[in-house]
Design a protein around this motif. Structure first.
Motif, PDB file in Angstrom:
ATOM      1  N   LYS A  11       0.815  -1.213   0.000  1.00  0.00           N
ATOM      2  CA  LYS A  11       0.000   0.000   0.000  1.00  0.00           C
ATOM      3  C   LYS A  11       0.853   1.270   0.000  1.00  0.00           C
ATOM      4  CE  LYS A  11      -4.376  -1.621   1.983  1.00  0.00           C
ATOM      5  NZ  LYS A  11      -4.173  -3.040   1.917  1.00  0.00           N
ATOM      6  N   MET A  12       1.984   1.251   0.720  1.00  0.00           N
ATOM      7  CA  MET A  12       2.834   2.457   0.785  1.00  0.00           C
ATOM      8  C   MET A  12       3.360   2.836  -0.601  1.00  0.00           C
ATOM      9  SD  MET A  12       5.064   1.546   4.178  1.00  0.00           S
ATOM     10  CE  MET A  12       6.054   3.036   4.047  1.00  0.00           C
ATOM     11  N   VAL A  13       3.710   1.834  -1.378  1.00  0.00           N
ATOM     12  CA  VAL A  13       4.263   2.093  -2.709  1.00  0.00           C
ATOM     13  C   VAL A  13       3.178   2.615  -3.645  1.00  0.00           C
ATOM     14  CG1 VAL A  13       5.384   1.071  -4.730  1.00  0.00           C
ATOM     15  CG2 VAL A  13       6.101   0.406  -2.421  1.00  0.00           C
ATOM     16  N   TRP A  14       2.035   1.942  -3.677  1.00  0.00           N
ATOM     17  CA  TRP A  14       0.969   2.346  -4.590  1.00  0.00           C
ATOM     18  C   TRP A  14       0.376   3.698  -4.213  1.00  0.00           C
ATOM     19  CZ3 TRP A  14       0.914   0.318  -9.094  1.00  0.00           C
ATOM     20  CH2 TRP A  14       1.327  -1.005  -9.288  1.00  0.00           C
ATOM     21  N   SER A  15       0.316   3.985  -2.920  1.00  0.00           N
ATOM     22  CA  SER A  15      -0.168   5.293  -2.483  1.00  0.00           C
ATOM     23  C   SER A  15       0.740   6.400  -3.013  1.00  0.00           C
ATOM     24  CB  SER A  15      -0.243   5.346  -0.956  1.00  0.00           C
ATOM     25  OG  SER A  15      -0.563   6.646  -0.511  1.00  0.00           O
ATOM     26  N   ASN A  16       2.031   6.195  -2.898  1.00  0.00           N
ATOM     27  CA  ASN A  16       2.968   7.213  -3.379  1.00  0.00           C
ATOM     28  C   ASN A  16       2.983   7.296  -4.899  1.00  0.00           C
ATOM     29  OD1 ASN A  16       4.308   8.533  -1.074  1.00  0.00           O
ATOM     30  ND2 ASN A  16       4.899   6.447  -0.517  1.00  0.00           N
ATOM     31  N   PHE A  17       2.795   6.174  -5.571  1.00  0.00           N
ATOM     32  CA  PHE A  17       2.732   6.207  -7.035  1.00  0.00           C
ATOM     33  C   PHE A  17       1.512   6.997  -7.490  1.00  0.00           C
ATOM     34  CE2 PHE A  17       1.645   4.067 -11.170  1.00  0.00           C
ATOM     35  CZ  PHE A  17       2.711   4.581 -11.888  1.00  0.00           C
ATOM     36  N   SER A  18       0.398   6.809  -6.792  1.00  0.00           N
ATOM     37  CA  SER A  18      -0.817   7.548  -7.123  1.00  0.00           C
ATOM     38  C   SER A  18      -0.634   9.051  -6.893  1.00  0.00           C
ATOM     39  CB  SER A  18      -1.989   7.025  -6.280  1.00  0.00           C
ATOM     40  OG  SER A  18      -3.200   7.613  -6.674  1.00  0.00           O
ATOM     41  N   LYS A  19       0.017   9.415  -5.789  1.00  0.00           N
ATOM     42  CA  LYS A  19       0.285  10.834  -5.515  1.00  0.00           C
ATOM     43  C   LYS A  19       1.220  11.418  -6.575  1.00  0.00           C
ATOM     44  CE  LYS A  19      -0.133  10.251  -0.497  1.00  0.00           C
ATOM     45  NZ  LYS A  19       0.643  10.226   0.789  1.00  0.00           N
ATOM     46  N   LEU A  20       2.248  10.660  -6.919  1.00  0.00           N
ATOM     47  CA  LEU A  20       3.216  11.127  -7.912  1.00  0.00           C
ATOM     48  C   LEU A  20       2.554  11.340  -9.261  1.00  0.00           C
ATOM     49  CD1 LEU A  20       6.257  11.619  -8.646  1.00  0.00           C
ATOM     50  CD2 LEU A  20       6.339   9.189  -9.262  1.00  0.00           C
ATOM     51  N   ASN A  21       1.690  10.402  -9.660  1.00  0.00           N
ATOM     52  CA  ASN A  21       1.066  10.489 -10.978  1.00  0.00           C
ATOM     53  C   ASN A  21      -0.027  11.545 -11.056  1.00  0.00           C
ATOM     54  OD1 ASN A  21       2.536   8.881 -12.631  1.00  0.00           O
ATOM     55  ND2 ASN A  21       1.037   7.240 -12.831  1.00  0.00           N
ATOM     56  N   ALA A  22      -0.361  12.142  -9.940  1.00  0.00           N
ATOM     57  CA  ALA A  22      -1.280  13.280  -9.961  1.00  0.00           C
ATOM     58  C   ALA A  22      -0.555  14.573 -10.338  1.00  0.00           C
ATOM     59  CB  ALA A  22      -1.949  13.441  -8.591  1.00  0.00           C
ATOM     60  N   ILE A  23       0.786  14.515 -10.385  1.00  0.00           N
ATOM     61  CA  ILE A  23       1.607  15.684 -10.689  1.00  0.00           C
ATOM     62  C   ILE A  23       2.087  15.616 -12.141  1.00  0.00           C
ATOM     63  CG2 ILE A  23       3.608  17.050 -10.005  1.00  0.00           C
ATOM     64  CD1 ILE A  23       1.536  16.705  -7.783  1.00  0.00           C
TER      65      ILE A  23
END
Length: 483
Positions: A11-23
């Motif tokens: 979950k930690m990885v996918w959460s950060n990937f989702s945040k990153l891809n919002a940028i």
């Protein structure tokens, strides 16, 4: 934030990937993602700063008991390739990537996903924000503009990094440990031309190449994928026998992406149109048959259109078509020292003909620097014979494999114990940043690995969910077991 992705493990990885891809983070336009990473590091209370070219560096102290271990530098690049399907409306400068889950894959809706190299960035972010993962001293290096010039790696000064070991998280097969890569150079041919008035009685046709897979111009260059620029040129060569006149042409785009689409407009006399169309349809069918296995969705459209008022002169047109026909595209040589490794290749990435100007953009790669320049000079010679001015830019070195690397032996052992089989130790035909970073940090032991990513640099880009879990498990084990 994509709720579907947040249910995935880890979950930690996918959460950060989702945040990153919002940028938005296209190459050379990374201001927003740099600010995002700076805010991320400072919000955690970690030593966070940028260097002169925009690379972001974040350092995290070791967990208790591991303070005497070697510092590990974790490295990934912030930018992503921006490619989209022709029917997808999307602005990479302002929009975040729209993602979805399909079986074992995370994909994007009509665009590149940014798993290259966003999964590596997200994994590093997860480590930096964690409170319960044991690790030695960590140094995170997030580089900029990897995809279109490796500006961040080139601009990173010696003496800035403190790590003893560098883990580059930017490869795309989860059973591989990479110890070498190709270097590259941009080859660009340009010339001007005087537009000519079209002849009375000409009729017009629009030709479109679409439906190709595209892909990474290094990692996928050996697969026999179609190159839209080469296919279009083959059709134009047919037309040159019928006094066809080219009005304009736009094919491909980014140098590191195998071109998926090309379109042009041509004029032809009414008396020759029927014969021209007959042979064009015949050659189009032959091309589809040749590429049927690798490119089953290839479309070649030939539609009537208004005749253009201005066209290329016959001499310039002939030289353009014949020079592209003669120019090397695809694999040029295989490695004699590493089995199944492409040594040298070229991608004719972009062809633009409009408003009196012609540009042909190529990316030439090789794991042997002299072979890289040999092929670049071959291309230069072809285009110069056709009246082009040719220049080289952005040359970067390959990463020479070190099979006796200390960290390699350790990673092989960790991988084998975790997954009950040995990893494949390889060099790749992509341009990793390790070779450039190694120029200023020659004593740093470097290794590259990552999760399985397919279709990088194309709208078919996707990352395996199970592979990300495997990659994360491997990364955690490395941090806990390095000396």
């Amino acid at each position: 934030m994509n709720i579907e992705l947040l249910q995935l493990e880890p979950k930690m990885v996918w959460s950060n990937f989702s945040k990153l891809n919002a940028i938005p983070r296209p190459s050379k336009k990374e201001a927003m993602v740099i600010a995002f990473m700076m805010d991320f590091g400072t919000s955690l209370g970690l030593d966070t700063f940028t260097d002169d070219v925009g690379n972001v560096i974040i350092r995290k102290p070791a967990t208790i008991g591991l303070e005497d271990r070697k510092m590990i530098t974790l490295q990934s690049h912030l930018d992503m390739v921006h490619q989209k399907n022709k029917d997808t409306e999307f602005d990479f400068d302002t929009q975040g990537i729209e993602m979805y889950v399909e079986d074992d894959w995370v994909k994007a809706k009509g665009t590149t996903l940014g798993a290259d190299n966003g999964m590596g960035v997200a994994a590093i972010m997860a480590l930096l924000e964690s409170n319960d993962i044991s690790h030695p001293p960590l140094e995170a290096l997030f580089t900029v503009d990897e995809e279109t010039g490796m500006t961040g790696a080139f601009g990173l000064k010696g003496g800035l990094l403190k790590g003893d070991i560098l883990l580059n998280l930017d490869t795309e097969e989860d059973d591989e440990i990479d110890i070498g890569c190709a270097g590259g150079i941009d080859v660009t041919a340009v010339r001007t031309y005087n537009e000519k008035k079209s002849s009375f009685g000409d009729i017009g046709y629009a030709i479109t190449i679409s439906g190709l897979n595209g892909g990474h111009s290094g990692m996928d260059i050996h697969k026999g994928l179609g190159n839209a620029n080469k296919i279009m040129n083959r059709l134009l060569f047919v037309g040159s026998k019928y006094n066809m006149r080219l009005a304009w042409l736009e094919g491909g785009g980014l140098r590191n992406a195998i071109p998926r689409e090309s379109r042009c407009a041509i004029n032809i006399s009414k008396t020759q149109a029927a014969d021209f169309l007959f042979e064009l349809e015949k050659v189009s069918a032959e091309i589809k048959t040749e590429l049927a296995i690798m490119e089953p969705k290839l479309e070649i459209s030939i539609q009537p259109c208004n005749p253009a008022k201005k066209v290329l002169g016959l001499s310039v047109q002939s030289k353009l078509i014949r020079s592209i026909y003669a120019a090397q595209n695809g694999v040029y040589a295989m490695s004699a020292s590493i089995q199944d490794l492409v040594e040298t290749s070229n991608n004719i990435a972009k062809v633009s003909v409009k408003d009196g100007e012609i540009e042909i953009a190529c990316l030439t790669r090789s794991s042997v620097d002299s072979a890289k320049m040999d092929l670049a000079n071959s291309l230069k010679s072809v285009f110069e014979l056709a009246g082009f001015e040719v220049y080289f830019k952005g040359s970067y070195p390959g990463w020479k494999p070190n099979p006796n690397s200390e960290i390699l032996a350790g990673l092989k052992q960790i991988y084998t114990e975790l997954f009950k089989k040995e990893p494949r130790v390889v060099a790749c035909h992509a341009g990793l940043e390790c070779g450039i970073l190694g120029q200023n940090y020659p004593d740093m032991d470097m290794i590259s690995f990552g999760p399985t990513i397919k279709g990088a640099h194309s709208p078919d880009e996707r990352v395996s969910i199970r592979s990300v879990q495997k990659f994360w498990e491997f990364l955690l084990a490395i941090l806990q077991n390095t000396p």
